[in-house]
Design a protein around this motif. Structure first.
Motif: not given
Length: 131
Positions: A31-34, A47-59, A109-121
């Motif tokens: 729920k607190d994924v970033v 993008h902090k929190g599950l709702d914000a991350v999913l909104q990023l992907y929708r966007r 952590v515990g079989g769930k994604i808690t943080d995603i750091d993105e890099c681009t070329e």
């Protein structure tokens, strides 16, 4: 050789993203994924929190009129709760096209994604495309 569970988790996320299944994708995260997006454009930032991350992907889909494609190249794990993926993203936005490689660094952590750091070329190209 069996795939490491962290790699399998990341692959499931890519499959859910590709099909637009936000419910399945959300089930793989805490729920607190970033998700940290580099650059200086409207999508950049933390993008902090599950709702914000999913909104990023929708966007991503909305901004590209559904043309966003992510082609997974590799997933690697360290066995200590981290995984890395490399993919090529392709999308069109207005009269601009983008084809660029990304790397994602996942903390799990515990079989769930808690943080995603993105890099681009190419951060400048990303900023031009999304700006």
């Amino acid at each position: 050789m069996a795939e490491h569970p962290d790699c399998a988790l990341v692959r499931r996320g890519y499959t859910a993203f590709a099909s637009g299944d936000m419910e399945a994708l959300g089930a793989l995260m805490t729920k607190d994924v970033v998700h940290h997006v580099p650059g200086n454009n409207p999508l950049s930032g933390h993008h902090k929190g599950l709702d914000a991350v999913l909104q990023l992907y929708r966007r991503l889909g909305e901004e590209t009129s559904g043309t966003m494609q992510v082609l997974l190249e590799a997933v690697m794990a360290d066995g200590r709760g981290h995984a890395m993926s490399v993919h090529t993203a392709r999308a069109d936005r207005g009269d601009h096209g983008l084809e660029i490689r990304h790397g994602l660094f996942f903390t799990i952590v515990g079989g769930k994604i808690t943080d995603i750091d993105e890099c681009t070329e190419d951060i400048d190209e990303e900023d031009r495309f999304w700006g």
